[in-house]
Design a protein around this motif. Structure first.
Motif, PDB file in Angstrom:
ATOM      1  N   PRO A  35       0.833  -1.198   0.000  1.00 56.49           N
ATOM      2  CA  PRO A  35       0.000   0.000   0.000  1.00 56.49           C
ATOM      3  C   PRO A  35       0.871   1.252   0.000  1.00 56.49           C
ATOM      4  N   PRO A  36       0.347   2.381  -0.516  1.00 54.34           N
ATOM      5  CA  PRO A  36       1.096   3.630  -0.405  1.00 54.34           C
ATOM      6  C   PRO A  36       1.220   4.009   1.062  1.00 54.34           C
ATOM      7  N   LEU A  37       2.183   4.829   1.406  1.00 59.70           N
ATOM      8  CA  LEU A  37       2.386   5.177   2.809  1.00 59.70           C
ATOM      9  C   LEU A  37       2.916   6.598   2.957  1.00 59.70           C
ATOM     10  N   LEU A  42      -3.466   8.495   4.396  1.00 57.72           N
ATOM     11  CA  LEU A  42      -2.547   7.373   4.576  1.00 57.72           C
ATOM     12  C   LEU A  42      -2.369   7.005   6.048  1.00 57.72           C
ATOM     13  N   ALA A  99      -2.383   0.391   8.621  1.00 54.53           N
ATOM     14  CA  ALA A  99      -1.540  -0.133   9.682  1.00 54.53           C
ATOM     15  C   ALA A  99      -0.093   0.233   9.370  1.00 54.53           C
ATOM     16  N   PRO A 100       0.757   0.487  10.351  1.00 48.85           N
ATOM     17  CA  PRO A 100       0.485   0.331  11.790  1.00 48.85           C
ATOM     18  C   PRO A 100      -0.119   1.577  12.450  1.00 48.85           C
ATOM     19  N   VAL A 122       9.114   0.793  15.184  1.00 48.12           N
ATOM     20  CA  VAL A 122       8.536   0.141  13.998  1.00 48.12           C
ATOM     21  C   VAL A 122       7.070   0.547  13.842  1.00 48.12           C
ATOM     22  N   ARG A 123       6.390   0.721  14.954  1.00 50.93           N
ATOM     23  CA  ARG A 123       4.963   1.057  14.906  1.00 50.93           C
ATOM     24  C   ARG A 123       4.717   2.498  14.428  1.00 50.93           C
ATOM     25  N   GLY A 135       5.502   3.235  11.566  1.00 54.72           N
ATOM     26  CA  GLY A 135       5.155   3.019  10.163  1.00 54.72           C
ATOM     27  C   GLY A 135       6.058   3.778   9.216  1.00 54.72           C
ATOM     28  N   PRO A 151       8.870   4.007   6.482  1.00 56.69           N
ATOM     29  CA  PRO A 151       9.415   3.049   5.510  1.00 56.69           C
ATOM     30  C   PRO A 151      10.919   2.794   5.679  1.00 56.69           C
ATOM     31  N   ILE A 175      12.263   2.096   8.665  1.00 65.29           N
ATOM     32  CA  ILE A 175      12.487   1.250   9.839  1.00 65.29           C
ATOM     33  C   ILE A 175      11.813  -0.109   9.659  1.00 65.29           C
ATOM     34  N   GLY A 176      12.584  -1.160   9.910  1.00 63.31           N
ATOM     35  CA  GLY A 176      12.025  -2.496   9.818  1.00 63.31           C
ATOM     36  C   GLY A 176      12.331  -3.291  11.071  1.00 63.31           C
ATOM     37  N   ARG A 177      11.662  -4.439  11.175  1.00 66.32           N
ATOM     38  CA  ARG A 177      11.894  -5.332  12.303  1.00 66.32           C
ATOM     39  C   ARG A 177      12.545  -6.585  11.745  1.00 66.32           C
ATOM     40  N   ARG A 231       3.321   7.435  -3.529  1.00 70.14           N
ATOM     41  CA  ARG A 231       3.832   7.524  -2.164  1.00 70.14           C
ATOM     42  C   ARG A 231       4.247   6.136  -1.671  1.00 70.14           C
ATOM     43  N   GLY A 232       5.307   5.619  -2.258  1.00 68.04           N
ATOM     44  CA  GLY A 232       5.840   4.339  -1.791  1.00 68.04           C
ATOM     45  C   GLY A 232       5.006   3.128  -2.169  1.00 68.04           C
ATOM     46  N   GLY A 233       4.009   3.300  -3.024  1.00 73.90           N
ATOM     47  CA  GLY A 233       3.158   2.187  -3.424  1.00 73.90           C
ATOM     48  C   GLY A 233       3.706   1.463  -4.638  1.00 73.90           C
ATOM     49  N   LEU A 287       5.571  -2.240   3.640  1.00 75.38           N
ATOM     50  CA  LEU A 287       5.356  -1.893   5.047  1.00 75.38           C
ATOM     51  C   LEU A 287       4.891  -3.079   5.910  1.00 75.38           C
ATOM     52  N   LEU A 334       7.966  -4.798   6.886  1.00 75.11           N
ATOM     53  CA  LEU A 334       8.791  -3.999   7.805  1.00 75.11           C
ATOM     54  C   LEU A 334       8.258  -4.061   9.226  1.00 75.11           C
TER      55      LEU A 334
END
Lengths: 594, 196
Positions: free
Chosen positions: A336-338, A368, A372-373, A537-538, A540, A542, A544-546, B45-47, B103, B106
């Motif tokens: 999804p876009p973010l 946006l 989630a998150p 991470v929460r 959201g 882009p 930062i990852g877990r 946007r990052g999609g 995401l 991530l």
């Protein structure tokens, strides 16, 4: 003549300029935005972004009344906003030529719905041109002005994503038509739509449409291409291109004007073809129109929702499908876009999630915040709706014990949030919190100026609309301005204003991350300190990852822009700036239309 | 002549729009009719994004369908595999060896898909490390131009045309780096180092 690669948006604006359009006005909206942006770059024009499409059209009407040629641009949902002046403009007609360019979004790439603007043409009794490609958009962009003045009518030009954002070679370089303006003549029978005058204009409107329908019979806008008579196809706009691709041998009746229709010519075409079908995207507008003219057409089972394509036409007509590779056997996660890395308004959504508020949202990047998150939005309908809806939820007694918060961007607030706020204050009695996320730009559509940042389309002198002063002036007692990047301040402001027993407005102010000129960082995770709590991470982000193995956080340095929000939320001091970071505060460009 | 259809896909922000623009201009400068279709707005946007360029003697639709793409240029592996059915059997599959986790991956809500590169290799993908070559060119952001360089060998446009188009389109300061990036991409394919 020179041949250049132009998008449909650029081409229609080029055509309007060649026709001598001197004022361009609109509101940005995907996929229409670049039409006015391109127009604004052409010589000897005045162009402006209006706060919304209704105002834009009213400005254009004023230009026309004074005898000038005006070009108005908007997306399909913008035409809803402009519908009020539109329907009456059909009655008054024009003085100088007036052309409204409207871009639809079949397939809903960047909108809240899928509308077929052709219905407006028939509904308001306004002729509508439908170019198929940039070259035609260029021709019709110019032609429409002559049509407007000849028939004393506004003219709609309809585009879709696959015209607005399609590019092909266009022959430009024609001289600009700089003719004398028609003089202004006071004429209340034409321009003051009181009942007595409007009744007369209504009769005139019907006569005008009859004249246009007659004109359509042998207009160069409509083209009959006779090939095989076995199959005849009636089509318009981009659907014509899909039809030519899918059915190269079929005869076509290509309507350059979707309303009004040339009944006699269509009937003559229908008689020649053994089978007659209509190929169209979105609503069955042409099919219904042809049937109402008594023309028999064969039904085509193409989907109404979403975009049309040559493949869908072939499928609907049972023509052989291509050989396909196997579908991937691996389940692929959606993308999804973010919100951008470093979006300065991300902390507001993270804080809102904690408040457990029911959040009415609005159009723009901030939609946006739904996903989630962050998961911090409950509803989004149209421009400005967040404010009125929050009031409504409060009037309904709220939702359980959840507080009610409206979230709206700066440009959207100026577009149509202000009247909602006036209503909420005037009809006091609700205690919702209105959050205005002021990122100093209209971001989602590609960074346009707006009344809040005071940046104008052609960089003329302007002033900023003070949101704080405005809220106070309409009677809001509790107004505060907070830096959205200061996470403790964001949380405190939300907590206090939600608890307040009256309506309050918080303006969270910080410029869009894409306006960043100097970037800090990138940040990194100190693996020894990271407890794997996931709090960063929460956010959201882009960047930062877990890590799937260790559960610890990691930062992608190629994505991180150094906003430092993660450093603020980390409770273990695990997020660090490895390089000696510049101590100066992050600086921003002043923005401006891109 | 049936038109040639090229799809460029990746993640919003990777530069597919500029790459498609270069491609369309090179086709036009080589005397072909060309149509390009792209998506702006929210998806950017990052999609997940794709852009289609079609060229030939006559081109009607700016869109394409599954099974109809001659060249798929993947800027990112998950997005490439997502569109694998668009490529006709026998079509060319040119893929940047880069995975950008979406995401949900991530955040740990979904596991990162395994075996994406292998699945693409099975479909006959040629891989190229466009991001590394972009850094080598001196412009880390020119991975899109590296990929266009790699694609260029399969297309009937002269190298000089490409150079002119690039020089006219990118910011003046970055022309040399972009021409170098284009050359590195083209060279990588000549040498065949991109083969799986």
């Amino acid at each position: 003549m020179t041949r250049v690669l132009l998008s449909g948006n650029e081409a229609v604006a080029q055509g309007a300029w060649e026709a001598g359009a001197e004022v361009g006005v609109g509101y940005p909206g995907t996929p229409s935005t670049q039409a006015l942006e391109h127009f604004a770059t052409l010589p000897d024009v005045y162009a402006e972004w209006a706060p919304n499409e209704k105002v834009a059209l009213e400005v254009a009407i004023g230009v026309s009344l004074a005898g000038g040629r005006s070009f108005t641009t908007m997306k399909h949902v913008g035409l809803n906003v402009a519908a009020d002046p539109l329907f009456t403009l059909a009655y008054t007609g024009v003085n100088g030529g007036l052309v409204i360019f409207v871009a639809d979004d079949p397939g809903i790439h960047s909108s809240q719905n899928e509308q077929d603007s052709r219905n407006y043409a028939a509904f308001a009794h306004i002729p509508m041109l439908e170019p198929a490609d940039p070259s035609e958009a260029h021709e019709m962009g110019a032609y429409a002005f002559g049509l407007s003045e000849r028939f004393d009518t506004p003219v709609l030009i309809r585009s879709t994503v696959r015209l607005s954002h399609a590019k092909s070679m266009v022959a430009t370089g024609r001289c600009r038509d700089v003719r004398e303006r028609p003089p202004y003549k006071k004429d209340i029978g034409k321009w003051v739509m009181m009942p007595g005058m409007a009744r007369a204009r209504r009769v005139e409107l019907d006569a005008r449409i009859a004249c246009l329908a007659e004109y359509a019979e042998d207009s160069p806008l409509n083209q009959v291409e006779l090939r095989d008579f076995g199959l005849g196809v009636v089509c318009a706009g981009v659907s014509y291109l899909h039809a030519r691709e899918a059915l190269p041998d079929a005869s076509t009746f290509k309507l350059g004007m979707a309303y009004p229709l040339p009944a006699k010519a269509l009937k003559a075409f229908a008689e020649k073809a053994e089978r007659l079908i209509v190929i169209e995207e979105a609503d069955d507008f042409l099919a219904r129109s042809l049937r109402s003219l008594g023309i028999l057409i064969e039904a085509v089972e193409a989907p109404r929702a979403g975009e049309l394509s040559p493949g869908l036409i072939r499928q609907a007509l049972g023509i052989g499908a291509p050989t396909l590779r196997d579908a991937p056997s691996i389940a692929l996660p959606p993308r999804p876009p973010l919100l951008c890395p470093g979006c300065p308004h991300r902390p507001v959504f993270a804080a809102l999630r904690k408040t457990r508020a029911v959040v009415t949202g609005d159009i723009g990047c901030y939609t946006l915040g739904t996903l989630a998150p962050l998961s911090a939005m409950d509803a989004c309908i149209d421009m400005g709706a967040s404010v009125g809806m929050a009031h409504g939820i409060a009037l309904a007694g709220g939702v359980g014990k959840q507080p009610v918060v409206a979230v709206i961007g700066d440009s959207t607030f100026a577009h149509s949030g202000i009247t909602g706020l006036v209503n909420s204050v005037y009809n006091s009695g609700s205690a919702e919190t209105i959050v205005i996320l002021d990122n100093r730009i209209t971001a989602m559509t590609g960074h346009q100026g707006n009344p809040v940042n005071g940046i104008t389309l052609q960089e003329r002198e302007s002033c900023e609309l003070g949101l704080e002063q405005l809220a106070k002036a309409v009677g809001v007692g509790r107004v505060r301005v907070v830096d959205s990047q200061d996470i403790p301040a964001v949380e405190a402001a939300l907590k206090e204003e939600i608890a307040a027993p009256e309506l309050s407005v918080i303006v969270f102010k910080a410029p869009c991350a894409l306006l960043l000129r100097e970037k800090r960082g990138p940040y990194a995770v100190d693996a020894e300190q990271c407890a794997g709590c996931n709090i960063c991470v929460r956010l959201g982000c882009p960047a930062i990852g877990r890590d799937e193995g260790s559960g610890r956080a990691y930062i992608d340095e190629s994505v991180c822009v150094g906003c430092g929000q993660c450093e603020q939320v980390c409770r273990f001091s695990a997020i660090v700036l490895p390089s000696a970071a510049p101590s100066s505060a992050t600086s921003y460009t002043t923005g401006g239309a891109q | 002549m049936t038109p040639t259809t090229i799809m460029l896909c990746g993640v919003g922000g990777q530069g597919t729009i500029l790459a498609a623009d270069l491609l369309a201009k090179a086709a036009a400068a080589s005397g072909y009719e060309v149509k390009l279709s792209e998506i702006h707005g929210m998806a950017q946007r990052g999609g997940s994004v794709d852009t289609v360029v079609r060229f030939g003697e006559a081109v009607y639709s700016p869109m394409t369908d599954i099974g109809m793409v001659d060249h798929l240029v993947g800027f990112e592996v998950i997005e490439t595999l997502r569109r694998i059915q668009f490529v006709r059997p026998g079509g060319r599959l040119l893929v940047n060896r880069r995975l950008i986790p979406p995401l949900p991956v991530l955040t740990g809500d979904t596991l990162c898909p395994q075996g994406v590169e292998e699945a693409l290799a099975q479909e006959g993908a040629e891989f190229i490390d466009a991001d590394a070559l972009a850094r080598e060119s001196g412009s880390a952001k020119s991975a899109n131009v590296v990929l266009i360089g790699a694609l260029s060998l399969g297309l009937p446009f002269d190298k000089e045309v490409w150079h002119e188009v690039i020089a006219a389109r990118v910011p003046q300061k970055t022309v040399d780096a972009n021409i170098k990036a284009f050359g590195l991409g083209r060279q990588a394919c000549t040498k065949g180092v991109g083969q799986p």
